[in-house]
Design a protein around this motif. Structure first.
Motif, PDB file in Angstrom:
ATOM      1  N   SER A   1     -81.474  72.429  24.484  1.00 54.10           N
ATOM      2  CA  SER A   1     -82.303  72.556  25.677  1.00 54.10           C
ATOM      3  C   SER A   1     -81.591  72.003  26.908  1.00 54.10           C
ATOM      4  CB  SER A   1     -83.638  71.836  25.480  1.00 54.10           C
ATOM      5  OG  SER A   1     -84.408  72.460  24.481  1.00 54.10           O
ATOM      6  N   PHE A   2     -80.924  70.866  26.714  1.00 59.50           N
ATOM      7  CA  PHE A   2     -80.257  70.243  27.857  1.00 59.50           C
ATOM      8  C   PHE A   2     -78.838  70.765  28.067  1.00 59.50           C
ATOM      9  CE2 PHE A   2     -83.720  67.293  27.159  1.00 59.50           C
ATOM     10  CZ  PHE A   2     -84.080  66.954  28.451  1.00 59.50           C
ATOM     11  N   PHE A   3     -78.048  70.829  27.001  1.00 59.78           N
ATOM     12  CA  PHE A   3     -76.628  71.142  27.167  1.00 59.78           C
ATOM     13  C   PHE A   3     -76.343  72.642  27.178  1.00 59.78           C
ATOM     14  CE2 PHE A   3     -76.657  66.773  25.748  1.00 59.78           C
ATOM     15  CZ  PHE A   3     -75.730  66.188  26.594  1.00 59.78           C
ATOM     16  N   SER A   4     -77.164  73.445  26.516  1.00 58.48           N
ATOM     17  CA  SER A   4     -76.950  74.894  26.511  1.00 58.48           C
ATOM     18  C   SER A   4     -77.821  75.621  27.524  1.00 58.48           C
ATOM     19  CB  SER A   4     -77.237  75.473  25.112  1.00 58.48           C
ATOM     20  OG  SER A   4     -76.316  74.986  24.179  1.00 58.48           O
ATOM     21  N   LEU A   5     -78.885  74.962  27.977  1.00 61.60           N
ATOM     22  CA  LEU A   5     -79.828  75.664  28.844  1.00 61.60           C
ATOM     23  C   LEU A   5     -80.049  74.968  30.194  1.00 61.60           C
ATOM     24  CD1 LEU A   5     -82.428  76.685  26.109  1.00 61.60           C
ATOM     25  CD2 LEU A   5     -80.779  78.163  27.257  1.00 61.60           C
ATOM     26  N   ILE A   6     -80.510  73.722  30.193  1.00 55.87           N
ATOM     27  CA  ILE A   6     -80.878  73.090  31.467  1.00 55.87           C
ATOM     28  C   ILE A   6     -79.652  72.826  32.344  1.00 55.87           C
ATOM     29  CG2 ILE A   6     -81.835  71.009  32.519  1.00 55.87           C
ATOM     30  CD1 ILE A   6     -83.854  70.899  30.244  1.00 55.87           C
ATOM     31  N   ILE A   7     -78.611  72.221  31.787  1.00 56.36           N
ATOM     32  CA  ILE A   7     -77.424  71.941  32.599  1.00 56.36           C
ATOM     33  C   ILE A   7     -76.764  73.228  33.092  1.00 56.36           C
ATOM     34  CG2 ILE A   7     -75.106  70.959  32.550  1.00 56.36           C
ATOM     35  CD1 ILE A   7     -76.183  68.717  30.817  1.00 56.36           C
ATOM     36  N   PRO A   8     -76.553  74.251  32.232  1.00 52.59           N
ATOM     37  CA  PRO A   8     -76.029  75.516  32.761  1.00 52.59           C
ATOM     38  C   PRO A   8     -76.965  76.167  33.777  1.00 52.59           C
ATOM     39  CG  PRO A   8     -75.723  75.427  30.399  1.00 52.59           C
ATOM     40  CD  PRO A   8     -76.605  74.260  30.756  1.00 52.59           C
ATOM     41  N   ALA A   9     -78.281  76.001  33.592  1.00 52.30           N
ATOM     42  CA  ALA A   9     -79.217  76.563  34.563  1.00 52.30           C
ATOM     43  C   ALA A   9     -79.053  75.897  35.925  1.00 52.30           C
ATOM     44  CB  ALA A   9     -80.648  76.397  34.061  1.00 52.30           C
TER      45      ALA A   9
ATOM     46  N   ILE B   1     -79.176  63.724  13.388  1.00 52.06           N
ATOM     47  CA  ILE B   1     -77.992  64.469  12.962  1.00 52.06           C
ATOM     48  C   ILE B   1     -77.901  65.801  13.698  1.00 52.06           C
ATOM     49  CG2 ILE B   1     -76.858  65.586  11.013  1.00 52.06           C
ATOM     50  CD1 ILE B   1     -76.739  62.524  11.030  1.00 52.06           C
ATOM     51  N   GLY B   2     -79.020  66.506  13.812  1.00 57.84           N
ATOM     52  CA  GLY B   2     -79.015  67.776  14.527  1.00 57.84           C
ATOM     53  C   GLY B   2     -78.623  67.609  15.986  1.00 57.84           C
ATOM     54  N   LEU B   3     -79.121  66.562  16.616  1.00 58.33           N
ATOM     55  CA  LEU B   3     -78.815  66.330  18.030  1.00 58.33           C
ATOM     56  C   LEU B   3     -77.334  66.071  18.249  1.00 58.33           C
ATOM     57  CD1 LEU B   3     -80.950  64.343  20.538  1.00 58.33           C
ATOM     58  CD2 LEU B   3     -78.492  63.966  20.459  1.00 58.33           C
ATOM     59  N   VAL B   4     -76.746  65.173  17.437  1.00 57.60           N
ATOM     60  CA  VAL B   4     -75.347  64.822  17.688  1.00 57.60           C
ATOM     61  C   VAL B   4     -74.407  65.961  17.294  1.00 57.60           C
ATOM     62  CG1 VAL B   4     -75.766  62.345  17.494  1.00 57.60           C
ATOM     63  CG2 VAL B   4     -75.109  63.626  15.456  1.00 57.60           C
ATOM     64  N   ILE B   5     -74.766  66.727  16.255  1.00 55.42           N
ATOM     65  CA  ILE B   5     -73.924  67.864  15.885  1.00 55.42           C
ATOM     66  C   ILE B   5     -73.928  68.909  16.990  1.00 55.42           C
ATOM     67  CG2 ILE B   5     -73.751  69.858  14.336  1.00 55.42           C
ATOM     68  CD1 ILE B   5     -74.505  68.027  12.038  1.00 55.42           C
ATOM     69  N   MET B   6     -75.121  69.220  17.525  1.00 54.85           N
ATOM     70  CA  MET B   6     -75.193  70.212  18.589  1.00 54.85           C
ATOM     71  C   MET B   6     -74.522  69.711  19.853  1.00 54.85           C
ATOM     72  SD  MET B   6     -76.095  73.253  19.024  1.00 54.85           S
ATOM     73  CE  MET B   6     -75.536  74.119  20.485  1.00 54.85           C
ATOM     74  N   LEU B   7     -74.672  68.434  20.154  1.00 54.50           N
ATOM     75  CA  LEU B   7     -74.002  67.855  21.311  1.00 54.50           C
ATOM     76  C   LEU B   7     -72.488  67.990  21.167  1.00 54.50           C
ATOM     77  CD1 LEU B   7     -73.748  66.122  23.861  1.00 54.50           C
ATOM     78  CD2 LEU B   7     -74.098  64.097  22.435  1.00 54.50           C
ATOM     79  N   PHE B   8     -71.967  67.664  19.972  1.00 55.99           N
ATOM     80  CA  PHE B   8     -70.537  67.763  19.731  1.00 55.99           C
ATOM     81  C   PHE B   8     -70.054  69.212  19.891  1.00 55.99           C
ATOM     82  CE2 PHE B   8     -67.025  68.610  16.770  1.00 55.99           C
ATOM     83  CZ  PHE B   8     -66.090  67.706  17.239  1.00 55.99           C
ATOM     84  N   LEU B   9     -70.800  70.151  19.299  1.00 56.51           N
ATOM     85  CA  LEU B   9     -70.390  71.552  19.377  1.00 56.51           C
ATOM     86  C   LEU B   9     -70.427  72.067  20.810  1.00 56.51           C
ATOM     87  CD1 LEU B   9     -72.197  73.037  16.239  1.00 56.51           C
ATOM     88  CD2 LEU B   9     -69.739  72.602  16.528  1.00 56.51           C
ATOM     89  N   ASP B  10     -71.453  71.685  21.562  1.00 58.74           N
ATOM     90  CA  ASP B  10     -71.552  72.135  22.953  1.00 58.74           C
ATOM     91  C   ASP B  10     -70.382  71.615  23.786  1.00 58.74           C
ATOM     92  OD1 ASP B  10     -73.681  73.878  23.220  1.00 58.74           O
ATOM     93  OD2 ASP B  10     -75.156  72.273  23.330  1.00 58.74           O
ATOM     94  N   VAL B  11     -70.060  70.342  23.617  1.00 60.68           N
ATOM     95  CA  VAL B  11     -68.966  69.760  24.396  1.00 60.68           C
ATOM     96  C   VAL B  11     -67.620  70.325  23.946  1.00 60.68           C
ATOM     97  CG1 VAL B  11     -67.746  67.620  24.957  1.00 60.68           C
ATOM     98  CG2 VAL B  11     -70.253  67.649  24.881  1.00 60.68           C
TER      99      VAL B  11
END
Length: 259
Positions: free
Chosen positions: A52-60, A245-255
């Motif tokens: 929501s934040f790294f793939s959507l809100i920040i790019p928005a 775990i889901g949050l940090v994995i997605m954060l890592f993948l996004d970055v």
């Protein structure tokens, strides 16, 4: 133009298809117990929260700063779209038709089914602007612009597909039906991909609205539906662990992927 259109469609189709790939374990293993279901839903909530934040809100926000005036306008647009997304799901929460559910269920079981279908619907509408983003990426910058988005969004779709299938199996749906519904939520992405690639000039302007709207929908479902559901039967620790775990994995993948 034809190549751009084809790349946008194929890229978003590939990303959306990973939803079905992620749900494949439900066809191979035994029916998961409630503890594992809550763990998986918590994991999906963590993925969705980071996305929501790294793939959507920040790019928005970035897109709004490019295509709209400076100052407070970009932030105001994104905030308004987030609230619209949350409001849309809140309205759905009150008006979701009961004919979509198994007949004869009332009380807590009916409420549980409604929460699951809200989750399924939220994943589906979340996939539309993501598919549009992939289409826009390919349309604007070809493989270089679209590939990182397609990879990042596709990897994100895998745990979401598994969580959808597990949630449906937990409500008594068969393995194949659960997998099929999960797969169908991912096939909404090529629709967004076609839209983004074919009318890029329009979709770029609307992209911050669509992304932030989807983020608001996700945040509402995470807070109002998924977290309370995963904490309802005494599996709070498993659900919280899954979320982390889901949050940090997605954060890592996004970055890492720059998606």
């Amino acid at each position: 133009m034809e190549n751009t259109f084809l790349l946008g469609f194929l890229g978003s189709l590939a990303a959306g298809s990973l939803t079905a790939v992620g749900a494949l374990p439900v066809l191979l293993g035994k029916t998961p117990d409630r503890g594992f279901r809550d763990l998986a839903l918590g994991f999906a909530a963590g993925v969705m929260l980071a996305a929501s934040f790294f793939s959507l809100i920040i790019p928005a926000l970035d897109a709004a700063e490019i295509y709209y005036a400076g100052g407070p306008v970009p932030a105001a647009i994104v905030c308004a779209a987030i609230l619209l997304g949350m409001g849309a799901i809140a309205m759905l929460n009150e008006r979701l038709p009961h004919e979509h559910f198994q007949q004869g269920r009332e009380g807590p079981e009916a409420a549980s089914l409604r929460r699951v279908w809200l989750f399924v619907f939220a994943i589906a509408i979340h996939n539309l602007p993501e598919g549009m983003a992939v289409g826009v990426g390919f349309g604007a910058n070809g493989l270089e612009g679209g590939m990182p988005l397609a990879i990042g969004i596709g990897l994100q779709n895998m745990p979401e597909g598994l969580a959808v299938a597990i949630a449906l199996m937990g409500e008594g749906y068969s393995r194949w039906r659960s997998w099929s519904i999960a797969a169908l939520t991912g096939l909404i992405e090529p629709i967004g991909g076609l839209f983004g690639a074919s009318i890029i000039s329009v979709s770029q302007i609307l992209l911050p609205w669509g992304m932030a709207f989807a983020a608001g929908a996700m945040l509402y479902v995470i807070s109002h539906e998924i977290i309370p559901e995963t904490h309802r039967c005494g599996h709070q620790k498993k659900a919280t662990f899954g979320l982390a775990i889901g949050l940090v994995i997605m954060l890592f993948l996004d970055v890492w992927l720059g998606a």
